[in-house]
Design an enzyme around this catalytic site. Structure first.
Site, short mmCIF file in Angstrom:
data_model
loop_
_atom_site.label_atom_id
_atom_site.label_comp_id
_atom_site.label_asym_id
_atom_site.label_seq_id
_atom_site.Cartn_x
_atom_site.Cartn_y
_atom_site.Cartn_z
CD GLU A 65 -3.06 5.64 6.48
OE1 GLU A 65 -2.98 5.68 5.24
OE2 GLU A 65 -2.19 5.10 7.19
CG HIS A 89 -5.92 2.10 4.80
ND1 HIS A 89 -5.54 3.05 5.72
CD2 HIS A 89 -4.91 1.20 4.74
CE1 HIS A 89 -4.34 2.72 6.19
NE2 HIS A 89 -3.93 1.61 5.61
CB SER A 125 4.79 -1.74 12.00
OG SER A 125 4.39 -0.39 12.23
CD GLU A 180 -3.66 -2.34 7.14
OE1 GLU A 180 -2.55 -2.60 6.65
OE2 GLU A 180 -4.26 -1.28 6.93
N GLY A 234 2.67 -1.06 4.25
CA GLY A 234 2.79 0.35 3.91
C GLY A 234 4.22 0.75 3.69
N GLY A 235 4.83 1.35 4.70
CA GLY A 235 6.18 1.91 4.61
C GLY A 235 7.20 1.01 3.92
N GLY A 244 2.13 2.38 10.70
CA GLY A 244 3.09 3.47 10.56
C GLY A 244 3.77 3.87 11.86
CG ASN A 251 -1.71 1.23 1.40
OD1 ASN A 251 -1.81 2.05 0.48
ND2 ASN A 251 -2.31 1.42 2.58
CD1 TRP A 252 3.44 0.81 -2.93
CD2 TRP A 252 3.92 2.17 -4.65
NE1 TRP A 252 4.25 0.12 -3.79
CE2 TRP A 252 4.57 0.94 -4.85
CE3 TRP A 252 4.07 3.19 -5.60
CZ2 TRP A 252 5.36 0.69 -5.98
CZ3 TRP A 252 4.85 2.95 -6.72
CH2 TRP A 252 5.49 1.70 -6.90
CE LYS A 253 -0.17 3.37 4.64
NZ LYS A 253 -0.18 3.50 6.09
P1 PGA Z 1 2.60 0.36 7.59
O1 PGA Z 1 1.15 0.59 6.90
O2 PGA Z 1 3.12 -0.95 7.05
O3 PGA Z 1 3.42 1.53 7.18
O4 PGA Z 1 2.37 0.29 9.06
C1 PGA Z 1 0.28 -0.47 6.69
C2 PGA Z 1 -0.99 0.02 6.08
O5 PGA Z 1 -1.47 1.11 6.45
O6 PGA Z 1 -1.58 -0.64 5.20
#
Ligand code: PGA
Length: 248
Positions: free
Chosen positions: A96, A94, A212, A166, A233-234, A172, A9-11
């Protein structure tokens, strides 16, 4: 046997040119992997991503879509805009988007139903906040989010879904859930699916962990019986790290 599915997930990261670059770097590192690799990139990078993955096993997903077919919804993207490009997956709900863009369990359900009308596979996100975990309501909450998200689907459709557990406190933050914590909630999600859609659907649905995930913890997480991969994500923004996770 369920396949291990790892989605990046590149956001809101990377430009179109940077997308081509990152995928070109990733391609040789995940070639021949037994696990499925999906990259979910910003809308504006989908064309570059689809072009870059051509001839490989890597699949491309979007990070959101709207639940209407077309019309006066300034700034939104319809499902057929994605499918016509060749997009196969879409992240829905998601945390967010729930937090900053007012998405609710009900809009998540509308999007999931609409995704299936267009043969898009939804990656549905569920998960509790730290406060909810401390209140001891994680299982009930995640079960409810799962039930509402899937409302109105047939058991055959449910089999095709991907659910990403999640925990919001792990996203994050560098604070990964322990593999035991992740496993017990993923097992609860599977049990919930079984209770509504039957054992076959529960056995086939892919349940990922996200929050994470990194190159150092992915193998232990994915080894758990109810964790079928991850939403990352990251660490998906670095080809080396992401490829280690995909190959876990
Ligand atoms: P993260 O994000 O791996 O940076 O914690 C995961 C996500 O939000 O899908």
């Amino acid at each position: 046997m369920r396949k291990t599915v790892v989605a990046g997930n590149w956001k809101m990261n990377k430009t179109p040119a940077q997308t081509t670059e990152l995928i070109n770097e990733l391609k040789p590192l995940v070639a021949g992997s037994e696990n499925k690799c999906i990259v979910c990139v910003p809308y504006t990078n989908l064309a570059n991503a689809l072009e870059a993955v051509r001839g490989t096993e890597i699949e491309v997903g979007a990070q959101n879509m709207y639940f209407e077919e077309s019309g006066a919804y300034t700034g939104e993207i319809a499902p057929n805009m994605l499918t016509e490009m060749g997009v196969k997956y879409v992240i829905i709900g998601h945390s967010e988007r729930r937090q900053y863009f007012n998405e609710t369990d009900e809009t998540v359900n509308k999007k999931v139903l609409k995704a299936f009308e267009h043969d898009l596979i939804p990656i549905i996100c569920v998960g509790e906040s730290l406060e909810q975990r401390e209140q001891g309501i994680t299982f009930e909450l995640v079960a409810l989010q799962t039930k509402i998200a899937l409302l109105g689907l047939t058991a055959d459709q449910v089999k095709k879904c991907i659910i990403a557990y999640e925990p919001i406190w792990a996203i994050g933050t560098g604070k990964t859930a322990t593999s035991e914590q992740a496993q017990e909630v993923c097992a609860k999600i599977r049990e919930t699916v079984a209770s509504v859609y039957g054992n076959d659907a529960a056995e086939e649905i892919i349940i990922q962990y996200g929050g994470s995930v990194n190159a150092g913890n992915s193998a232990e997480l994915f080894a758990k019986s109810d964790i079928d991969g991850g939403l990352v994500g990251g660490a998906s923004l670095k080809a080396n790290d992401f490829s280690v996770i995909v190959n876990s």
